[in-house]
Design an enzyme around this catalytic site. Structure first.
Site, PDB file in Angstrom:
ATOM      1  N   LYS A  13       0.847  -1.201   0.000  1.00  0.00           N
ATOM      2  CA  LYS A  13       0.000   0.000   0.000  1.00  0.00           C
ATOM      3  C   LYS A  13       0.882   1.251   0.000  1.00  0.00           C
ATOM      4  O   LYS A  13       0.621   2.213  -0.740  1.00  0.00           O
ATOM      5  CB  LYS A  13      -0.840  -0.035   1.283  1.00  0.00           C
ATOM      6  CG  LYS A  13      -2.152   0.671   1.232  1.00  0.00           C
ATOM      7  CD  LYS A  13      -2.699   0.821   2.642  1.00  0.00           C
ATOM      8  CE  LYS A  13      -3.875  -0.017   2.953  1.00  0.00           C
ATOM      9  NZ  LYS A  13      -4.486   0.322   4.271  1.00  0.00           N
ATOM     10  N   ASP A  70      -7.841   3.364   4.827  1.00  0.00           N
ATOM     11  CA  ASP A  70      -8.515   2.130   5.218  1.00  0.00           C
ATOM     12  C   ASP A  70      -9.281   1.653   3.992  1.00  0.00           C
ATOM     13  O   ASP A  70      -9.990   2.433   3.349  1.00  0.00           O
ATOM     14  CB  ASP A  70      -9.450   2.331   6.414  1.00  0.00           C
ATOM     15  CG  ASP A  70      -9.634   1.005   7.164  1.00  0.00           C
ATOM     16  OD1 ASP A  70      -8.618   0.405   7.546  1.00  0.00           O
ATOM     17  OD2 ASP A  70     -10.777   0.569   7.332  1.00  0.00           O
ATOM     18  N   SER A  71      -9.093   0.402   3.667  1.00  0.00           N
ATOM     19  CA  SER A  71      -9.688  -0.084   2.438  1.00  0.00           C
ATOM     20  C   SER A  71     -10.207  -1.496   2.623  1.00  0.00           C
ATOM     21  O   SER A  71      -9.897  -2.153   3.617  1.00  0.00           O
ATOM     22  CB  SER A  71      -8.665  -0.015   1.303  1.00  0.00           C
ATOM     23  OG  SER A  71      -7.390  -0.371   1.747  1.00  0.00           O
ATOM     24  N   TYR A 155      -6.153  -8.993  -2.250  1.00  0.00           N
ATOM     25  CA  TYR A 155      -7.092  -9.742  -3.083  1.00  0.00           C
ATOM     26  C   TYR A 155      -6.901  -9.469  -4.581  1.00  0.00           C
ATOM     27  O   TYR A 155      -7.696  -9.927  -5.397  1.00  0.00           O
ATOM     28  CB  TYR A 155      -8.534  -9.390  -2.682  1.00  0.00           C
ATOM     29  CG  TYR A 155      -8.869  -9.713  -1.240  1.00  0.00           C
ATOM     30  CD1 TYR A 155      -9.332 -10.979  -0.876  1.00  0.00           C
ATOM     31  CD2 TYR A 155      -8.711  -8.771  -0.225  1.00  0.00           C
ATOM     32  CE1 TYR A 155      -9.638 -11.287   0.445  1.00  0.00           C
ATOM     33  CE2 TYR A 155      -9.013  -9.065   1.101  1.00  0.00           C
ATOM     34  CZ  TYR A 155      -9.474 -10.325   1.426  1.00  0.00           C
ATOM     35  OH  TYR A 155      -9.774 -10.636   2.739  1.00  0.00           O
ATOM     36  N   LYS A 176      -2.569   0.198 -12.242  1.00  0.00           N
ATOM     37  CA  LYS A 176      -3.458  -0.028 -11.090  1.00  0.00           C
ATOM     38  C   LYS A 176      -3.812   1.321 -10.468  1.00  0.00           C
ATOM     39  O   LYS A 176      -4.979   1.586 -10.164  1.00  0.00           O
ATOM     40  CB  LYS A 176      -2.800  -0.950 -10.056  1.00  0.00           C
ATOM     41  CG  LYS A 176      -3.706  -1.146  -8.835  1.00  0.00           C
ATOM     42  CD  LYS A 176      -3.177  -2.095  -7.783  1.00  0.00           C
ATOM     43  CE  LYS A 176      -4.094  -2.054  -6.550  1.00  0.00           C
ATOM     44  NZ  LYS A 176      -3.637  -2.867  -5.429  1.00  0.00           N
ATOM     45  N   ARG A 182      -7.881   3.180  -4.579  1.00  0.00           N
ATOM     46  CA  ARG A 182      -6.876   4.008  -3.874  1.00  0.00           C
ATOM     47  C   ARG A 182      -6.466   5.199  -4.743  1.00  0.00           C
ATOM     48  O   ARG A 182      -6.295   6.311  -4.239  1.00  0.00           O
ATOM     49  CB  ARG A 182      -5.664   3.127  -3.530  1.00  0.00           C
ATOM     50  CG  ARG A 182      -4.554   3.834  -2.754  1.00  0.00           C
ATOM     51  CD  ARG A 182      -3.640   2.841  -2.068  1.00  0.00           C
ATOM     52  NE  ARG A 182      -4.397   2.014  -1.141  1.00  0.00           N
ATOM     53  CZ  ARG A 182      -4.746   0.742  -1.389  1.00  0.00           C
ATOM     54  NH1 ARG A 182      -4.352   0.141  -2.492  1.00  0.00           N
ATOM     55  NH2 ARG A 182      -5.477   0.069  -0.527  1.00  0.00           N
TER      56      ARG A 182
END
Ligand code: ITT
Length: 204
Positions: A13, A70-71, A155, A176, A182
């Site tokens: 992240k 937070d995801s 995931y 991405k 994000r």
């Protein structure tokens, strides 16, 4: 240059956030550089609550302007689960591959046409002693029948993007970031970060 703490203990992240924020006039500080441990009890019941909690707690600890993320993954056939519990879905010390196995087992009887899912991300920005400001982004896809691809984290290998005909783990970090939950949340947060820099520069 003002400092911005990227308050995540998740290295993958962190890499995505560093790439998204690298053009900004901030010195990006990692938790290691700030000498802080990012572990915060995520007791909130929503991504918003937990993102705000992480940002305000770690801003107080570091005394730096702080960005937290937070995801989670919401799967339609599971009524939105694992959602806010995505990191803890297969227990406290589980790996990404344990979490993927658990999810695929839960979805084993769900046909391809009913495997819709959504990644959601909430970015929180907080100055020490202040409330956090929140920005969200999401990205729709389908949960595959088996993992595919090597990039990304979490995931990503089972999150299929019909438009690109690839899983998230078959994309470069740059692509991405262009399409992800994000990336979208961070681009909204950048507007605030730019205005905060102007304020710092204008203050005597
Ligand atoms: P920090 O709280 O320290 O930032 P974390 O990994 O615990 O790190 P979260 O609490 O936000 O982060 O948990 C989010 C989980 O959701 C994460 O561990 C992944 O399993 C999943 N997730 C979030 N974003 C993802 C992404 O871009 N790709 C794949 N999985 C993702």
């Amino acid at each position: 240059m003002p400092k911005l703490l990227l308050a995540t203990g998740n290295k993958a992240k962190l890499r995505e956030l560093e790439s998204l924020l690298r053009e900004l006039p901030y010195q990006l500080i990692t938790p290691d550089e700030a000498g802080i441990i990012t572990e915060v009890d995520e007791v909130g019941h929503s991504l918003e609550a937990n993102a705000a909690l992480k940002a305000t707690t770690l801003a107080a600890k570091s005394q730096l302007l702080t960005l937290a993320d937070d995801s989670g993954l919401e799967v339609e056939a599971l009524g939105g689960k694992p959602g806010v519990l995505s990191a803890r879905y297969a227990g406290a010390n589980a790996t990404d591959s344990d979490r993927i196995d658990r999810l695929l087992t839960q979805l084993k009887d769900i046909p391809w046409g009913k495997r819709q899912a959504r990644f959601r991300c909430v970015i929180a920005i907080a100055s020490p002693g202040k409330q956090a400001e929140l920005f969200s982004g999401d990205c729709d896809g389908l949960i595959t029948l088996e993992p595919r691809g090597e990039t990304g984290f979490g995931y990503d290998p089972i999150f299929y993007l019909p438009r690109l005909e690839k899983t998230m783990a078959q994309l470069s970090l740059e692509i991405k970031n262009q399409i992800s939950h994000r990336g979208q949340a961070t681009r909204k947060a950048i507007t605030l970060l730019k205005s905060l820099v102007k304020k710092v520069q204008q203050s005597p």
